[in-house]
Design an enzyme around this catalytic site. Structure first.
Site, mmCIF file in Angstrom:
data_model
loop_
_atom_site.group_PDB
_atom_site.id
_atom_site.type_symbol
_atom_site.label_atom_id
_atom_site.label_comp_id
_atom_site.label_asym_id
_atom_site.label_seq_id
_atom_site.Cartn_x
_atom_site.Cartn_y
_atom_site.Cartn_z
ATOM 1 N N HIS A 43 8.395 4.343 5.594
ATOM 2 C CA HIS A 43 7.509 5.053 4.921
ATOM 3 C C HIS A 43 6.074 5.286 5.909
ATOM 4 O O HIS A 43 5.426 6.026 5.606
ATOM 5 C CB HIS A 43 6.603 4.329 3.960
ATOM 6 C CG HIS A 43 5.958 2.943 4.190
ATOM 7 N ND1 HIS A 43 6.314 1.811 4.078
ATOM 8 C CD2 HIS A 43 4.621 2.698 4.724
ATOM 9 C CE1 HIS A 43 5.283 0.788 4.471
ATOM 10 N NE2 HIS A 43 4.323 1.456 4.829
ATOM 11 N N ASP A 90 13.142 -0.835 3.516
ATOM 12 C CA ASP A 90 12.215 -0.075 3.805
ATOM 13 C C ASP A 90 12.229 -0.073 5.403
ATOM 14 O O ASP A 90 11.105 -0.381 6.073
ATOM 15 C CB ASP A 90 10.956 -0.180 3.387
ATOM 16 C CG ASP A 90 9.660 1.032 3.574
ATOM 17 O OD1 ASP A 90 9.960 1.672 4.734
ATOM 18 O OD2 ASP A 90 8.689 0.970 3.031
ATOM 19 N N SER A 122 1.668 -1.592 8.735
ATOM 20 C CA SER A 122 3.113 -1.478 8.188
ATOM 21 C C SER A 122 4.002 -1.209 9.242
ATOM 22 O O SER A 122 3.866 -0.372 10.249
ATOM 23 C CB SER A 122 3.346 -0.086 7.389
ATOM 24 O OG SER A 122 2.784 -0.456 6.028
#
Length: 405
Positions: free
Chosen positions: A130, A165, A250
């Protein structure tokens, strides 16, 4: 005892009455003083003793804090050089509620930032999917010394439906900079309460921010959104940590006290305080090896929809095992759970089966089906131990390549 005294002594004694009184008073006072001193001394002594104990405790705590601070500082210094800020430009499309009230429907350009970990000296970087989503048009990375490398390419990312992810970047021109790969640890050895350090590009502007905490839990399954409500993804088998993870972190590393990467920071609980989630590094080691060797991502594929069992789920479905990967019935899930034509279906795996072991390794909170399969590559054969009703079966399955969607 009576004591005979001389007249002089008697005279002196008379004179001394007051003195005697004074002596008595003095003794009383001295007694009081002695008592006071004794009491005070005892109190002071006790106080002094407690103070000594407290002082030692404070000194020990100070030593521990100092040692911990030095250790965290050392880890930040040793691992920080392998952590990069990821700067992203992408094209997106405004739709629905946000598009109606903001800029209308249609494509627009946006800039975002995340974190990445250098995993090879030739410029391979791992981050979250992402962070560099579909629609990414330009990527650069900022090294820990502030150098910006512009020629960076997204070479692989897992599909949007994949519970991992993960994406991989490749630096195509390091401009003469030495890229130092982070050391990867063994996430299966982490226990609840183990100390960890998170490093990341907090809020997209505070590069290499370091926070510390502990592993608060593992084996967490959750649904994570991007905050806009437009996208959501299922994440499975995650570490939970109280090390502060913020927007921009992230893709950054979660590090153990040996300075080894044991997780990739991925999500936070926005309605809680310092509840973050990271992908255990063992779950992506197979992908790393795959990308290193082939330059592309080929996910090993079993072809089942499963639920990791807990005591509660086992009770809810009235199952014969409390641990393992349960393949629900189609009628319970609303879609097929053994994918037609997939490796599992071809090998005879059926709805309602519980996969309890892979190659003899128990499936539980510490070793999920995902983490075990992630150590393999497409084409490998694995031996599954299946609980079907009351019968235990062993079935060999040749892993396929996960479809793009």
């Amino acid at each position: 005892m009576d004591i005979e005294t001389s007249p002089q002594q008697k005279e002196n004694s008379a004179q001394k009455l007051p003195a005697k009184k004074a002596t008595l008073l003095t003794k009383i006072l001295i007694g009081l003083i002695i008592f006071s001193i004794s009491f005070g001394g005892g109190w002071l002594g006790a106080s002094s003793k407690m103070s000594d104990t407290d002082s030692r405790a404070v000194a020990e705590q100070k030593t521990i804090v100092t040692n911990t601070a030095n250790l965290v500082s050392s880890i930040a210094g040793s691992v920080g050089g392998s952590v990069v800020s990821v700067n992203v430009t992408s094209q997106s499309t405004a739709t629905g509620y946000g598009g109606l009230f903001d800029f209308g429907y249609g494509p627009y350009t946006q800039e975002s930032a995340g974190t990445g970990v250098i995993i090879s000296s030739d410029g391979l970087i791992m981050t979250n999917r992402h962070v560099v989503p579909t629609g990414t048009t330009d990527v650069s990375v900022t090294l820990s010394d502030g150098t910006v490398l512009d020629k960076v390419k997204v070479i692989a990312r897992t599909s949007s439906r994949d519970t991992l992810d993960i994406a991989f970047l490749k630096v195509e021109d390091d401009e003469g900079k030495k890229l130092v790969a982070a050391k990867l640890g063994d996430s299966s050895k982490m226990k609840v309460g183990d100390a960890v350090v998170a490093i990341g590009n907090t809020l997209g502007q505070f590069q290499n921010t370091v926070t510390s905490g502990i592993i608060s839990g593992y084996g967490r399954s959750l649904v994570a959104g991007d905050g806009s409500g437009d996208q959501a993804e299922n994440l499975d088998d995650m570490f939970q940590t109280d090390a502060a993870i913020n927007q921009g972190n992230s893709g950054g590393p979660l590090v153990n006290m040996n300075g080894e990467v044991i997780g990739i920071n991925t999500a936070i609980a926005s309605d809680a305080q310092t509840v973050g989630f990271a992908i255990p590094i063992n779950n992506v080691k197979g992908l790393i090896e795959n990308v290193r060797k082939s330059g592309k991502l080929e996910r090993p594929y079993l072809g089942v929809v499963y639920v990791m069992l807990t005591d509660d789920i086992a009770e809810e479905y009235n199952l014969g095992s409390t641990r393992g990967a349960y393949i629900p019935k189609t009628e319970d899930m609303g879609s097929e759970t053994v994918i037609k034509g997939g490796p599992a279906a071809e090998a005879g795996i059926a709805e309602g089966d519980i996969i309890t072991k892979i190659d003899g390794t128990d499936i539980n909170e510490k070793s999920s089906l995902l983490s075990i399969l992630s150590k393999h590559k497409a084409g490998d054969s694995v031996e599954l131990t299946i609980l079907r009703g009351d019968a235990t079966k062993t079935i060999s399955v040749k892993l396929g390549i996960a479809p793009a969607n």
